[in-house]
Design a protein around this motif. Structure first.
Motif, PDB file in Angstrom:
ATOM      1  N   ARG A 169       0.844  -1.200   0.000  1.00 23.52           N
ATOM      2  CA  ARG A 169       0.000   0.000   0.000  1.00 23.52           C
ATOM      3  C   ARG A 169       0.879   1.250   0.000  1.00 23.52           C
ATOM      4  N   ASN A 170       0.504   2.267  -0.775  1.00 20.86           N
ATOM      5  CA  ASN A 170       1.238   3.535  -0.716  1.00 20.86           C
ATOM      6  C   ASN A 170       1.156   4.073   0.710  1.00 20.86           C
ATOM      7  N   ALA A 172       2.351   2.618   3.592  1.00 17.67           N
ATOM      8  CA  ALA A 172       1.966   1.555   4.537  1.00 17.67           C
ATOM      9  C   ALA A 172       2.251   1.992   5.969  1.00 17.67           C
ATOM     10  N   GLU A 176       1.340  -2.441   9.648  1.00 20.38           N
ATOM     11  CA  GLU A 176       1.220  -3.243   8.435  1.00 20.38           C
ATOM     12  C   GLU A 176       2.587  -3.754   8.001  1.00 20.38           C
ATOM     13  N   SER A 195       5.783  -0.042  -4.147  1.00 21.63           N
ATOM     14  CA  SER A 195       4.431   0.497  -4.244  1.00 21.63           C
ATOM     15  C   SER A 195       4.148   0.858  -5.704  1.00 21.63           C
ATOM     16  N   GLU A 196       2.901   1.164  -5.997  1.00 23.50           N
ATOM     17  CA  GLU A 196       2.556   1.606  -7.349  1.00 23.50           C
ATOM     18  C   GLU A 196       3.384   2.816  -7.753  1.00 23.50           C
ATOM     19  N   ASP A 215      -5.449  -1.752 -10.675  1.00 28.80           N
ATOM     20  CA  ASP A 215      -5.447  -2.377  -9.357  1.00 28.80           C
ATOM     21  C   ASP A 215      -6.414  -3.550  -9.398  1.00 28.80           C
ATOM     22  N   SER A 217      -6.481  -6.030  -7.012  1.00 29.97           N
ATOM     23  CA  SER A 217      -6.390  -6.674  -5.695  1.00 29.97           C
ATOM     24  C   SER A 217      -7.634  -7.467  -5.327  1.00 29.97           C
ATOM     25  N   TYR A 266      -4.157  -8.871   1.981  1.00 33.32           N
ATOM     26  CA  TYR A 266      -5.103  -8.429   0.952  1.00 33.32           C
ATOM     27  C   TYR A 266      -6.411  -7.943   1.582  1.00 33.32           C
ATOM     28  N   GLY A 269      -6.085  -4.551   2.939  1.00 34.49           N
ATOM     29  CA  GLY A 269      -5.647  -3.530   2.002  1.00 34.49           C
ATOM     30  C   GLY A 269      -4.185  -3.160   2.153  1.00 34.49           C
ATOM     31  N   SER A 270      -3.470  -3.869   3.033  1.00 33.93           N
ATOM     32  CA  SER A 270      -2.046  -3.582   3.240  1.00 33.93           C
ATOM     33  C   SER A 270      -1.232  -3.940   2.007  1.00 33.93           C
ATOM     34  N   ARG A 272      -1.344  -4.898  -2.203  1.00 28.41           N
ATOM     35  CA  ARG A 272      -2.128  -4.706  -3.427  1.00 28.41           C
ATOM     36  C   ARG A 272      -1.543  -5.572  -4.534  1.00 28.41           C
TER      37      ARG A 272
END
Length: 282
Positions: A169-170, A172, A176, A195-196, A215, A217, A266, A269-270, A272
């Motif tokens: 996750r951006n 985090a 997490e 991250s993305e 995304d 996920s 997942y 949301g931690s 992706r």
């Protein structure tokens, strides 16, 4: 980027897949990657093929094109692409166990070629490929920027690069990283999980023009619910799995803990899962 407390080398990655070869093939299957549930009614096998089909559609593959599959696993994905699109596929893997399975496929098809080598030190000439794909292998690269640089170097002008990646996750949060992401990297032999935003930056620095990011996920996470159930059933019904977990010499047995951990990552949301696509300018 999330970095594990213990450094992970290419040799450690190879050992991981060689030691866990039976585990991966029995629990995860011959493709060794996520499934993509689009309608929600797909079987696990259909979902796995849907992930490949989505990639192929994004790249708009044409017969006769040459693709490099970075981290090709057992060669099942390369075989699927060659059979359906009449493309040539060259695959590379660090694992001797995976290479043996992949070479059995190439023996039956002139469109397939596999070798055991480190992508970061590959021997391909400049502008060799029409497309380069990496399905859940970039996570194992010790130098993510060089991973992108090599894709750019080996692609022909106008060629496309597609990466399915496990992502953090951006931004985090500390809990997490401590309880989910860092252990997943350490247990899964991932030198780092980006991250993305970092993937976009690495692609741009290499010279790529980023075409898009999806995304996926929520559409892939069912993979880990299924894997968690499969591992639990194996432990209950197969004594050799229990013996393996108790074997102090089995260096990669800790990965069994990561299966439910990834599922939780997942769900919270931690973690992706995304598809980054880019092209090399003409």
């Amino acid at each position: 980027m999330i970095v594990p407390r213990e450094a992970q080398t290419p040799a450690a990655v190879a050992e991981h897949y060689d030691e866990l070869d039976p585990f991966y093939r029995e629990v995860w299957g011959e493709h060794v990657h996520h499934g993509l549930w689009q309608s929600g009614r797909e079987t696990p096998a259909e979902a796995v093929e849907a992930l490949i089909a989505h990639l192929a559609s994004t790249l708009e593959l044409q017969p006769g094109q040459h693709i490099c599959d970075v981290g090709c696993g057992y060669g099942a994905t390369a075989e699927w692409l060659a059979r359906r699109y009449a493309v040539r596929v060259t695959g590379v893997t660090l694992s001797s166990a995976q290479l043996r399975q992949a070479q059995a496929r190439s023996a039956a098809s002139s469109l397939l070629h596999f070798s055991r080598q480190d992508w970061l030190e590959n021997d391909f000439e400049d502008q060799t490929f029409d497309h380069v794909i990496a399905i859940e292998s970039s996570e194992h690269m010790t130098d993510k920027q060089h991973f992108f640089d090599e894709a750019f170097r080996t692609l022909r002008p106008g060629g496309r690069f597609a990466v399915y990646a496990w992502l953090a996750r951006n931004g985090a949060r500390p809990w997490e990283e401590r309880y989910l992401l860092e252990p997943i990297c350490r247990e899964g032999r991932l030198p780092g999980m980006g991250s993305e935003a970092e993937y976009r930056a690495w692609a741009g620095k290499a010279g790529f023009v980023v075409d898009g990011f999806e995304d996926l996920s929520t559409r892939v996470r069912r993979t880990w619910a299924l894997c968690t159930g499969r591992v639990a059933r194996k432990l209950l019904t197969h004594p050799q799995y229990r013996r393996y977990l108790l074997d102090a010499h089995a260096r990669n047995r800790i990965f069994a803990l990561s299966v439910p951990r990834i599922w939780i990552a997942y769900l919270t949301g931690s973690m992706r899962y995304g598809l980054l696509t880019a092209h090399k300018p003409r």
